[in-house]
Design an enzyme around this catalytic site. Sequence first.
Site, PDB file in Angstrom:
ATOM      1  N   GLU A  12      -9.855 123.218  37.931  1.00 56.59           N
ATOM      2  CA  GLU A  12      -8.855 122.046  37.132  1.00 56.59           C
ATOM      3  C   GLU A  12      -8.803 122.047  36.390  1.00 56.59           C
ATOM      4  OE1 GLU A  12      -6.739 120.652  39.778  1.00 56.59           O
ATOM      5  OE2 GLU A  12      -7.754 121.038  41.706  1.00 56.59           O
ATOM      6  N   HIS A  28     -12.605 113.605  38.640  1.00 53.27           N
ATOM      7  CA  HIS A  28     -11.843 114.279  39.668  1.00 53.27           C
ATOM      8  C   HIS A  28     -12.618 113.479  41.271  1.00 53.27           C
ATOM      9  CE1 HIS A  28      -9.460 115.362  42.680  1.00 53.27           C
ATOM     10  NE2 HIS A  28     -10.305 116.901  42.637  1.00 53.27           N
ATOM     11  N   HIS A  73     -12.514 113.156  46.028  1.00 51.60           N
ATOM     12  CA  HIS A  73     -12.772 113.390  47.006  1.00 51.60           C
ATOM     13  C   HIS A  73     -12.660 111.608  47.702  1.00 51.60           C
ATOM     14  CE1 HIS A  73     -11.819 117.766  46.906  1.00 51.60           C
ATOM     15  NE2 HIS A  73     -11.598 116.810  46.326  1.00 51.60           N
ATOM     16  N   GLU A 104      -9.060  91.093  42.080  1.00 53.93           N
ATOM     17  CA  GLU A 104      -9.194  91.767  40.605  1.00 53.93           C
ATOM     18  C   GLU A 104      -8.954  93.242  40.504  1.00 53.93           C
ATOM     19  OE1 GLU A 104     -13.138  90.770  39.385  1.00 53.93           O
ATOM     20  OE2 GLU A 104     -12.557  88.636  40.105  1.00 53.93           O
ATOM     21  N   HIS A 144      -5.514 114.161  48.814  1.00 58.65           N
ATOM     22  CA  HIS A 144      -6.567 115.013  47.758  1.00 58.65           C
ATOM     23  C   HIS A 144      -7.219 114.612  47.726  1.00 58.65           C
ATOM     24  CE1 HIS A 144      -7.596 118.994  44.894  1.00 58.65           C
ATOM     25  NE2 HIS A 144      -8.632 118.270  45.634  1.00 58.65           N
TER      26      HIS A 144
HETATM   27  P1  13P Z   1     -14.198 123.045  41.368  1.00 55.80           P
HETATM   28  O1  13P Z   1     -15.129 123.732  42.027  1.00 55.80           O
HETATM   29  O2  13P Z   1     -13.532 124.004  40.964  1.00 55.80           O
HETATM   30  O3  13P Z   1     -14.358 122.176  40.229  1.00 55.80           O
HETATM   31  O4  13P Z   1     -12.995 122.279  42.293  1.00 55.80           O
HETATM   32  C1  13P Z   1     -13.132 121.044  43.486  1.00 55.80           C
HETATM   33  C2  13P Z   1     -12.016 120.727  43.093  1.00 55.80           C
HETATM   34  O5  13P Z   1     -12.540 119.452  43.715  1.00 55.80           O
HETATM   35  C3  13P Z   1     -10.673 120.569  43.111  1.00 55.80           C
HETATM   36  O6  13P Z   1      -9.685 120.251  43.453  1.00 55.80           O
HETATM   37 ZN    ZN Z   2     -10.350 118.429  44.102  1.00 54.86          ZN
END
Ligand code: 13P
Ligand code: ZN
Length: 286
Positions: free
Chosen positions: A118, A142, A144, A172, A213
């Site tokens: 990313e 980022h 999950h 809040e 995602h």
């Molecule tokens: P990477 O291991 O390349 O960082 O990918 C993980 C991920 O969450 C892709 O969206």
């Molecule tokens: Zn991801």
Amino acid sequence: MNNILGTKCMDAYIRLCNRGVEQGWHERNGGNLTYRMTEEDVLECKGYFNAVPGEWVKMNVSAENLANEYFIVTGSGKFLSNVSLEPQNAIAIVEINDAGDSYRIVWGLTDGGKPTSEFPTHFMNQSIRKRVTNGENRVIYHAHTPNVIALSSVLPVSSEIFTRMLWKSATECCVVFPGGVGVVPWMIPGGSDIALATCAMMEKYDAAVWTNHGLFVSGPDFDIAFGLMHTIEKAAEVAAIALAARGGKAPLNVISDDSLRQIGEAFGVKLNEDVLNFKSEDCMYC
Ligand code: 13P
Ligand code: ZN
């Protein structure tokens, strides 16, 4: 072990990875983190850089305002749960060239590897956040986040609807993210489409939901970026529990628009009017 790991920026970077892992947001190699280093950070770390830097790698994106910057990045395919155990193999420091279109590794990923898949998205969004915050924002994270992902699969793909749901579920939230949260439709991870779609969101929001995602946030430092991720995911958890308890029907007692305005006034923050005034038949929270 290299002494670079005791520096302030490395310490804070590794701590955020651990906090995300503790929350259960980083299964396998899920998630990634980039940090635009300050001049002081670079001075502190430079003595530990490799004697010979890696080859320049041209990217398919470029940003003039990131020329000559240094970033700490997670490696592609590396597990965030391993960052504190073997940082030198899980993360890297990369230098950007004069043109802002290539990087080279100056420390880390000693077993081989490259920055997160990313990285184009992080890089372009680092550029936008640097511009729109006058250089203040340095962290892009980022993760999950399960409740955000679950709700992105039951709500319409709409920044206004997702934001209204979060604001109205936990008091809040509108103070922590008064600008709201953008929502990007499902896209292939690591591609240029998701980079561009996220950029469009990051012009006005400091967080973007990636449908089915996860979540992508930006902040001036590690605590604020992590806190934003945590606040959004927790509000999503509350909303998901409430929706499930009602069998998927609209919750009966959410925070009203007037109350949201009152919170904004009481805390001296300006809430996004487009979100406050949003009306749609598809919106359970309007
Ligand atoms: P990477 O291991 O390349 O960082 O990918 C993980 C991920 O969450 C892709 O969206
Ligand atoms: Zn991801």
